[in-house]
Design a protein around this motif. Sequence first.
Motif, PDB file in Angstrom:
ATOM      1  N   ALA A 171     -45.699-107.746   6.614  1.00  0.00           N
ATOM      2  CA  ALA A 171     -45.530-109.191   6.501  1.00  0.00           C
ATOM      3  C   ALA A 171     -45.270-109.606   5.066  1.00  0.00           C
ATOM      4  CB  ALA A 171     -46.777-109.895   7.046  1.00  0.00           C
ATOM      5  N   ALA A 172     -45.960-108.964   4.107  1.00  0.00           N
ATOM      6  CA  ALA A 172     -45.833-109.353   2.706  1.00  0.00           C
ATOM      7  C   ALA A 172     -44.432-109.097   2.164  1.00  0.00           C
ATOM      8  CB  ALA A 172     -46.866-108.602   1.867  1.00  0.00           C
ATOM      9  N   SER A 173     -43.758-108.057   2.661  1.00  0.00           N
ATOM     10  CA  SER A 173     -42.404-107.766   2.199  1.00  0.00           C
ATOM     11  C   SER A 173     -41.351-108.163   3.216  1.00  0.00           C
ATOM     12  CB  SER A 173     -42.268-106.263   1.879  1.00  0.00           C
ATOM     13  OG  SER A 173     -42.557-105.473   3.020  1.00  0.00           O
ATOM     14  N   GLY A 174     -41.784-108.798   4.307  1.00  0.00           N
ATOM     15  CA  GLY A 174     -40.870-109.258   5.342  1.00  0.00           C
ATOM     16  C   GLY A 174     -41.143-110.703   5.687  1.00  0.00           C
ATOM     17  N   PHE A 175     -41.480-110.984   6.923  1.00  0.00           N
ATOM     18  CA  PHE A 175     -41.835-112.350   7.303  1.00  0.00           C
ATOM     19  C   PHE A 175     -42.869-112.321   8.418  1.00  0.00           C
ATOM     20  CE2 PHE A 175     -38.147-111.441  10.022  1.00  0.00           C
ATOM     21  CZ  PHE A 175     -38.579-111.866  11.271  1.00  0.00           C
ATOM     22  N   PRO A 200     -36.326 -93.478  11.103  1.00  0.00           N
ATOM     23  CA  PRO A 200     -35.214 -93.392  10.162  1.00  0.00           C
ATOM     24  C   PRO A 200     -35.307 -94.496   9.108  1.00  0.00           C
ATOM     25  CG  PRO A 200     -34.431 -93.258  12.427  1.00  0.00           C
ATOM     26  CD  PRO A 200     -35.865 -93.646  12.497  1.00  0.00           C
ATOM     27  N   PRO A 201     -34.721 -94.281   7.922  1.00  0.00           N
ATOM     28  CA  PRO A 201     -34.853 -95.268   6.844  1.00  0.00           C
ATOM     29  C   PRO A 201     -34.159 -96.597   7.114  1.00  0.00           C
ATOM     30  CG  PRO A 201     -33.350 -93.498   6.220  1.00  0.00           C
ATOM     31  CD  PRO A 201     -34.000 -93.070   7.487  1.00  0.00           C
ATOM     32  N   ASP A 202     -33.211 -96.633   8.048  1.00  0.00           N
ATOM     33  CA  ASP A 202     -32.504 -97.896   8.315  1.00  0.00           C
ATOM     34  C   ASP A 202     -33.151 -98.690   9.444  1.00  0.00           C
ATOM     35  OD1 ASP A 202     -31.859 -96.270  10.459  1.00  0.00           O
ATOM     36  OD2 ASP A 202     -29.760 -96.872  10.540  1.00  0.00           O
ATOM     37  N   THR A 203     -34.436 -98.430   9.724  1.00  0.00           N
ATOM     38  CA  THR A 203     -35.104 -99.039  10.870  1.00  0.00           C
ATOM     39  C   THR A 203     -35.704-100.398  10.517  1.00  0.00           C
ATOM     40  OG1 THR A 203     -35.643 -96.855  11.757  1.00  0.00           O
ATOM     41  CG2 THR A 203     -36.894 -98.725  12.608  1.00  0.00           C
ATOM     42  N   GLY A 204     -35.385-101.394  11.323  1.00  0.00           N
ATOM     43  CA  GLY A 204     -36.073-102.668  11.252  1.00  0.00           C
ATOM     44  C   GLY A 204     -37.286-102.643  12.161  1.00  0.00           C
ATOM     45  N   VAL A 205     -38.280-103.462  11.858  1.00  0.00           N
ATOM     46  CA  VAL A 205     -39.545-103.449  12.590  1.00  0.00           C
ATOM     47  C   VAL A 205     -39.915-104.873  13.003  1.00  0.00           C
ATOM     48  CG1 VAL A 205     -41.997-102.863  12.512  1.00  0.00           C
ATOM     49  CG2 VAL A 205     -40.339-101.467  11.250  1.00  0.00           C
ATOM     50  N   LEU A 206     -40.305-105.032  14.242  1.00  0.00           N
ATOM     51  CA  LEU A 206     -40.890-106.278  14.732  1.00  0.00           C
ATOM     52  C   LEU A 206     -42.226-105.954  15.394  1.00  0.00           C
ATOM     53  CD1 LEU A 206     -37.823-108.081  16.367  1.00  0.00           C
ATOM     54  CD2 LEU A 206     -39.171-108.954  14.445  1.00  0.00           C
ATOM     55  N   ILE A 207     -43.230-106.767  15.115  1.00  0.00           N
ATOM     56  CA  ILE A 207     -44.520-106.670  15.782  1.00  0.00           C
ATOM     57  C   ILE A 207     -44.782-108.024  16.420  1.00  0.00           C
ATOM     58  CG2 ILE A 207     -46.991-106.218  15.535  1.00  0.00           C
ATOM     59  CD1 ILE A 207     -46.301-104.641  12.983  1.00  0.00           C
ATOM     60  N   ILE A 248     -48.160-113.660  17.891  1.00  0.00           N
ATOM     61  CA  ILE A 248     -47.729-113.312  16.536  1.00  0.00           C
ATOM     62  C   ILE A 248     -46.286-112.823  16.525  1.00  0.00           C
ATOM     63  CG2 ILE A 248     -50.075-112.674  15.879  1.00  0.00           C
ATOM     64  CD1 ILE A 248     -49.072-109.698  15.937  1.00  0.00           C
ATOM     65  N   CYS A 249     -45.650-112.937  15.373  1.00  0.00           N
ATOM     66  CA  CYS A 249     -44.348-112.325  15.116  1.00  0.00           C
ATOM     67  C   CYS A 249     -44.319-111.896  13.658  1.00  0.00           C
ATOM     68  CB  CYS A 249     -43.214-113.308  15.401  1.00  0.00           C
ATOM     69  SG  CYS A 249     -41.553-112.618  15.115  1.00  0.00           S
ATOM     70  N   ILE A 250     -44.231-110.591  13.430  1.00  0.00           N
ATOM     71  CA  ILE A 250     -44.089-110.018  12.088  1.00  0.00           C
ATOM     72  C   ILE A 250     -42.782-109.248  12.067  1.00  0.00           C
ATOM     73  CG2 ILE A 250     -45.038-108.381  10.409  1.00  0.00           C
ATOM     74  CD1 ILE A 250     -47.803-108.967  11.580  1.00  0.00           C
ATOM     75  N   GLY A 251     -41.965-109.448  11.045  1.00  0.00           N
ATOM     76  CA  GLY A 251     -40.690-108.754  10.953  1.00  0.00           C
ATOM     77  C   GLY A 251     -40.473-108.167   9.577  1.00  0.00           C
ATOM     78  N   LEU A 271     -31.397-109.165   7.740  1.00  0.00           N
ATOM     79  CA  LEU A 271     -31.777-110.324   8.539  1.00  0.00           C
ATOM     80  C   LEU A 271     -32.910-111.063   7.862  1.00  0.00           C
ATOM     81  CD1 LEU A 271     -31.637-111.742  11.403  1.00  0.00           C
ATOM     82  CD2 LEU A 271     -33.429-110.160  12.067  1.00  0.00           C
ATOM     83  N   SER A 272     -32.899-112.357   7.929  1.00  0.00           N
ATOM     84  CA  SER A 272     -34.048-113.131   7.471  1.00  0.00           C
ATOM     85  C   SER A 272     -34.028-114.482   8.139  1.00  0.00           C
ATOM     86  CB  SER A 272     -34.025-113.311   5.953  1.00  0.00           C
ATOM     87  OG  SER A 272     -33.000-114.211   5.585  1.00  0.00           O
ATOM     88  N   PRO A 273     -35.181-115.068   8.361  1.00  0.00           N
ATOM     89  CA  PRO A 273     -35.197-116.418   8.919  1.00  0.00           C
ATOM     90  C   PRO A 273     -34.618-117.414   7.933  1.00  0.00           C
ATOM     91  CG  PRO A 273     -37.316-115.334   9.169  1.00  0.00           C
ATOM     92  CD  PRO A 273     -36.506-114.522   8.212  1.00  0.00           C
TER      93      PRO A 273
END
Length: 513
Positions: free
Chosen positions: A38-42, A254-261, A425-428, A435-437
Amino acid sequence: MNTVVNTKHLVVFGLDCAEPSLVFRTLADHMPVCRQLAASGFAARMRSTDPPVTIPAWMSMLTGKDPGYLGCYGIRNRRNYGYESLTPATSDDILEPKVWDVLGRFGLKSIIAGVPQTFPVKQMDGVCIAGIPAPDTGGFFTWPENLKRDILTSFPDYRIDIADFRSMTPAELIDQVTVMTKTHFSTFRHLLKTHAWDFAMMVEIALDRLHHAFWHYWDQNHTLYPGETAFESVIPDYYSLLDREIGRTLAELPPDTGVLIVSDHGAQPMKGGLRINQWLAQNGWLRLKTTQSRELPLSPALVEWNKTMAWGEGGYFGRIFLNVADREPDGIIRASDYSIVRARLANEIESMLGPDHRLLGNRVIYPESHYSVVNGIPPDLITYFGNLAWRSLGGVGPNQDCGDGIFTRRNDRGPDGANHDIWGICIGNFPTGKLSPSNNTFKADSLAINDRGNDERKSTEKIPEDDAAITALSDRPIQCTFSHPGHCTITDFPSIVYDFYNIEASYPMIISS
């Protein structure tokens, strides 16, 4: 449609019932992996569906359509206007394309594990292990079918859910939940290693089970709090376990992976149960054939239908059905009187007093006014007793806890300390520039506004500006902007996914109100 699909990976961790006030505040120190993401994403609170229950919330998230559009209003749904027509919701009820169906049209492969309402399993471009309501691993629960042999050979302890969790001792449940969770994550990592994929998603159902079974052991303000016990740390320890398992999985991606929780809904302390059919009987809406000597589940055989106007169903929320002439088999409410009668009942429900003789704070939803489209057969009224602080109980007759009363401190299905809440919750966290909001800053500690966040009014309140910021990676706005800084709706999810892959999917998103 003009579309460019780049080679990249997106993994989604679904934590059923993850509560934002815990993830973002109370238990944040137990979740260093999620905190760093969350700290380095949203991060944002995610507004669930109405009703905020596992089924249909996950399918609303994965189709972008609200329950009215899906025609799915809960774990069980009415198939016709008979009195015994409630049956479990399954994948056969979802006619809209899911995220992985759309991705498959663009040649993208998916791994799906444990997502609710994927049983019976359907053909897809990738692999799938079904989630609830699959009856565990005895039958056909994977796509393709031969995946079952691999799963049960590699993970003989694999199970879909702990269906009888309310009947276990606390110690037994802790052991089984721990084993099941570790097995689910190990299986997911195995699939990520052994199958080609672009999109991967797993849902862990055990957190929901832990909240229901153990909330009152650690919440010292709970009406059922037993004092200090060995189970007081179960919920914090389990959030730590989830965070560790997510971290282990991320280390192998992989290093190009995006993550959503994400979570489908949140949780709150359950104050008790409200016996809706007992209340309807005592207030002249429901007539029983005989006086009951003990509490029984309401069944059609108990009801004098030609003198009954309404009956209800138990569950995390209340469903009220009216007995309408020429609609139900023995209906008595004339169609011309339907609106007046329903409004009168809704007013009585909203005016209901609690055990303290103060307004209980019930909320009533009219499906045709609330949803953009109404398909299937919805309840005539959807009710949140005490704004979901009280569970709906369907039994009638003297209760061992409260006699002929309406309110009981316990769930009729077994021990229960929590009910659902409307905020999940939504963490990305995405590779830089992906991508960014459009709202580039979210407020970390204020995401769980007033901790509970279960007041409908709060969804439009301005989030305070005095907390430490979580700054989102910023290169371009997502196509489906968040409805409010720090908030998103559960039906925003497909747009976030499609934008990650640069897919301009022409599938209109219908946002839950």
